[in-house]
Design a protein around this motif. Structure first.
Motif, PDB file in Angstrom:
ATOM      1  N   SER A  66       0.817  -1.217   0.000  1.00 56.44           N
ATOM      2  CA  SER A  66       0.000   0.000   0.000  1.00 56.44           C
ATOM      3  C   SER A  66       0.848   1.262   0.000  1.00 56.44           C
ATOM      4  N   GLY A  67       2.156   1.102   0.223  1.00 55.78           N
ATOM      5  CA  GLY A  67       3.045   2.252   0.298  1.00 55.78           C
ATOM      6  C   GLY A  67       3.126   2.848   1.688  1.00 55.78           C
ATOM      7  N   CYS A  68       2.589   2.149   2.688  1.00 55.22           N
ATOM      8  CA  CYS A  68       2.470   2.754   4.020  1.00 55.22           C
ATOM      9  C   CYS A  68       3.821   3.145   4.614  1.00 55.22           C
ATOM     10  N   ILE A  69       4.846   2.310   4.448  1.00 50.32           N
ATOM     11  CA  ILE A  69       6.158   2.649   5.006  1.00 50.32           C
ATOM     12  C   ILE A  69       6.778   3.807   4.236  1.00 50.32           C
ATOM     13  N   ALA A  70       6.858   3.669   2.933  1.00 49.05           N
ATOM     14  CA  ALA A  70       7.507   4.684   2.099  1.00 49.05           C
ATOM     15  C   ALA A  70       6.831   6.043   2.247  1.00 49.05           C
ATOM     16  N   ILE A  71       5.515   6.063   2.225  1.00 47.13           N
ATOM     17  CA  ILE A  71       4.767   7.323   2.287  1.00 47.13           C
ATOM     18  C   ILE A  71       4.903   7.967   3.663  1.00 47.13           C
ATOM     19  N   SER A  72       4.862   7.171   4.713  1.00 42.43           N
ATOM     20  CA  SER A  72       5.051   7.708   6.071  1.00 42.43           C
ATOM     21  C   SER A  72       6.436   8.315   6.226  1.00 42.43           C
ATOM     22  N   LEU A  73       7.437   7.665   5.637  1.00 44.84           N
ATOM     23  CA  LEU A  73       8.798   8.202   5.698  1.00 44.84           C
ATOM     24  C   LEU A  73       8.908   9.488   4.885  1.00 44.84           C
ATOM     25  N   ALA A  74       8.329   9.488   3.701  1.00 50.24           N
ATOM     26  CA  ALA A  74       8.374  10.697   2.869  1.00 50.24           C
ATOM     27  C   ALA A  74       7.676  11.868   3.552  1.00 50.24           C
ATOM     28  N   LYS A  75       6.613  11.583   4.263  1.00 53.86           N
ATOM     29  CA  LYS A  75       5.856  12.628   4.953  1.00 53.86           C
ATOM     30  C   LYS A  75       6.645  13.217   6.119  1.00 53.86           C
ATOM     31  N   ASN A  76       7.443  12.378   6.773  1.00 52.46           N
ATOM     32  CA  ASN A  76       8.157  12.800   7.977  1.00 52.46           C
ATOM     33  C   ASN A  76       9.620  13.157   7.739  1.00 52.46           C
ATOM     34  N   LEU A  77      10.107  12.905   6.544  1.00 55.10           N
ATOM     35  CA  LEU A  77      11.486  13.250   6.192  1.00 55.10           C
ATOM     36  C   LEU A  77      11.456  14.127   4.936  1.00 55.10           C
ATOM     37  N   PRO A  78      11.229  15.400   5.103  1.00 53.24           N
ATOM     38  CA  PRO A  78      10.978  16.292   3.960  1.00 53.24           C
ATOM     39  C   PRO A  78      12.129  16.394   2.969  1.00 53.24           C
ATOM     40  N   ASN A  79      13.347  16.114   3.412  1.00 50.44           N
ATOM     41  CA  ASN A  79      14.498  16.224   2.512  1.00 50.44           C
ATOM     42  C   ASN A  79      14.932  14.883   1.927  1.00 50.44           C
ATOM     43  N   LEU A  81       1.056  -1.355  -6.684  1.00 53.19           N
ATOM     44  CA  LEU A  81       1.680  -0.060  -6.962  1.00 53.19           C
ATOM     45  C   LEU A  81       0.651   0.989  -7.391  1.00 53.19           C
ATOM     46  N   THR A  82      -0.408   0.552  -8.056  1.00 58.30           N
ATOM     47  CA  THR A  82      -1.483   1.485  -8.402  1.00 58.30           C
ATOM     48  C   THR A  82      -2.109   2.057  -7.132  1.00 58.30           C
ATOM     49  N   THR A  83      -2.346   1.194  -6.158  1.00 58.85           N
ATOM     50  CA  THR A  83      -2.891   1.640  -4.869  1.00 58.85           C
ATOM     51  C   THR A  83      -1.892   2.529  -4.138  1.00 58.85           C
ATOM     52  N   ALA A  84      -0.617   2.130  -4.159  1.00 60.57           N
ATOM     53  CA  ALA A  84       0.418   2.910  -3.477  1.00 60.57           C
ATOM     54  C   ALA A  84       0.532   4.316  -4.068  1.00 60.57           C
ATOM     55  N   GLN A  85       0.426   4.432  -5.387  1.00 59.10           N
ATOM     56  CA  GLN A  85       0.491   5.748  -6.018  1.00 59.10           C
ATOM     57  C   GLN A  85      -0.699   6.614  -5.600  1.00 59.10           C
ATOM     58  N   LYS A  86      -1.873   6.002  -5.509  1.00 61.33           N
ATOM     59  CA  LYS A  86      -3.050   6.739  -5.027  1.00 61.33           C
ATOM     60  C   LYS A  86      -2.817   7.243  -3.607  1.00 61.33           C
ATOM     61  N   ASN A  87      -2.161   6.422  -2.795  1.00 62.82           N
ATOM     62  CA  ASN A  87      -1.885   6.825  -1.418  1.00 62.82           C
ATOM     63  C   ASN A  87      -0.841   7.930  -1.334  1.00 62.82           C
ATOM     64  N   ALA A  88       0.122   7.885  -2.231  1.00 61.41           N
ATOM     65  CA  ALA A  88       1.110   8.971  -2.284  1.00 61.41           C
ATOM     66  C   ALA A  88       0.427  10.282  -2.670  1.00 61.41           C
ATOM     67  N   ASP A  89      -0.466  10.209  -3.648  1.00 59.83           N
ATOM     68  CA  ASP A  89      -1.218  11.402  -4.060  1.00 59.83           C
ATOM     69  C   ASP A  89      -2.111  11.901  -2.924  1.00 59.83           C
ATOM     70  N   LEU A  90      -2.770  10.959  -2.239  1.00 62.09           N
ATOM     71  CA  LEU A  90      -3.663  11.312  -1.133  1.00 62.09           C
ATOM     72  C   LEU A  90      -2.922  12.071  -0.039  1.00 62.09           C
ATOM     73  N   VAL A 118       2.750  13.384  -1.172  1.00 59.28           N
ATOM     74  CA  VAL A 118       4.200  13.152  -1.121  1.00 59.28           C
ATOM     75  C   VAL A 118       4.654  12.579  -2.463  1.00 59.28           C
ATOM     76  N   ASN A 119       5.930  12.737  -2.715  1.00 55.91           N
ATOM     77  CA  ASN A 119       6.518  12.221  -3.944  1.00 55.91           C
ATOM     78  C   ASN A 119       7.333  10.976  -3.625  1.00 55.91           C
ATOM     79  N   VAL A 120       6.906   9.838  -4.148  1.00 57.00           N
ATOM     80  CA  VAL A 120       7.623   8.578  -3.993  1.00 57.00           C
ATOM     81  C   VAL A 120       7.885   8.009  -5.382  1.00 57.00           C
ATOM     82  N   HIS A 121       9.091   7.534  -5.597  1.00 57.03           N
ATOM     83  CA  HIS A 121       9.470   6.955  -6.890  1.00 57.03           C
ATOM     84  C   HIS A 121       9.190   5.449  -6.843  1.00 57.03           C
ATOM     85  N   PHE A 122       8.166   5.027  -7.559  1.00 59.33           N
ATOM     86  CA  PHE A 122       7.760   3.619  -7.502  1.00 59.33           C
ATOM     87  C   PHE A 122       8.445   2.805  -8.599  1.00 59.33           C
ATOM     88  N   LEU A 123       8.879   1.605  -8.213  1.00 58.04           N
ATOM     89  CA  LEU A 123       9.567   0.694  -9.121  1.00 58.04           C
ATOM     90  C   LEU A 123       8.817  -0.630  -9.178  1.00 58.04           C
TER      91      LEU A 123
END
Length: 281
Positions: free
Chosen positions: A124-137, A150-159, A162-167
């Motif tokens: 779902s992107g929960c780890i990556a998105i939480s880190l991106a939200k709390n580590l601005p740099n 990954l489709t769901t994870a991208q929706k969660n990043a948009d929600l 935050v910007n996450v590079h999905f592979l």
């Protein structure tokens, strides 16, 4: 139907499936999801009349709960580390133990530093998105073999804005990564087939098998591969974080020792189980 009568209906029809405390939790989740009402709101006015549409919604949810479909899938969302996330049958429902892993990682870094981070098996992107939200740099990458996840994870990043590079890659067969990383974190599949009997039907029948289970004969297959990748792609003194099988803490520690990782620390979760491990390259 009123909120009070709805709660009683849920208890009567679901008591053979779930503990009373869990049924009460369902009730409050549903009231907030459907009516945007908190516990205090209901306590102040527990006898107002629900609309016909609301009644119909709650009865449909009741039928799904009887089928032991997780409530997070029914309403299509959950919360993780204080953030909202869409969830569906293509991704695991984030667990409280994984929030502890995120917290540990955040405590282990300078939150203002420019870090390159990779989350392997992001779901779902929960780890990556939480880190991106709390580590601005930080520059956060997230990898998964499932395009639907990954489709769901991208929706969660948009929600969560935050910007996450999905592979879209299979970590077991990938030949190279795009850059070197300061941190690699992973909550890979780790439940052995022999442990199925410990799991509830709502997990076994609904959550994605591929994200949960490994062969009994090779339960550390993902840890072995990710550790090898980490040895190659972590920067000097880069950190590797894993969520682990509670029964394989010793074995996972030995695996990391055999790959020459340093400062290996095994940590228990809130339930007292060996659940996460940190090491340095």
């Amino acid at each position: 139907m009123t909120p009070t009568s709805l709660k009683n209906i849920l208890k009567i029809h679901l008591k053979t499936f779930y503990p009373i405390e869990e049924i009460e939790n369902f009730f409050y989740i549903l009231m907030e999801h459907r009516l945007n009402l908190k516990r205090v709101d209901i306590a102040l006015d527990p006898h107002f009349e629900l609309t016909t549409d609301d009644e119909s919604f709650f009865i449909k949810v009741l039928d799904k709960l009887k089928q032991e479909i997780p409530i997070q899938y029914i309403i299509g969302s959950t919360e993780f580390y204080g953030l909202p996330f869409y969830v569906n049958e293509n991704v695991l429902i984030p667990r409280p133990e994984t929030e502890e892993l995120v917290q540990w990682l955040l405590e282990s870094v300078d939150k203002n530093s420019k870090l390159n981070i990779l989350d392997i098996g992001t779901g779902s992107g929960c780890i990556a998105i939480s880190l991106a939200k709390n580590l601005p740099n930080a520059k956060v990458y997230a990898l998964d073999v499932s395009t639907k996840a990954l489709t769901t994870a991208q929706k969660n990043a948009d929600l969560n804005k935050v910007n996450v590079h999905f592979l879209n890659e299979n970590i077991l067969t990938i030949s190279n990564l795009p850059i070197n990383f300061d941190i690699i974190v992973s909550n890979p599949p780790y439940v052995r087939e022999l442990e199925k009997e410990e799991m509830k039907n709502n997990v076994l029948d609904n959550e994605p098998y591929l994200a949960l289970f490994v062969d009994d004969k090779n339960p550390l297959i993902f840890y072995n591969r990710i550790a090898s990748i980490a040895k190659e792609y972590l920067t000097k003194k880069g950190q590797l974080f894993f969520e682990i099988n509670q029964y394989l803490g010793k074995e996972t520690t030995e695996l990391l020792k055999n790959k020459d990782f340093k400062n290996i620390e095994l940590r228990k979760d809130i339930f007292g189980n060996d659940r996460m491990i940190k090491s340095l390259k």
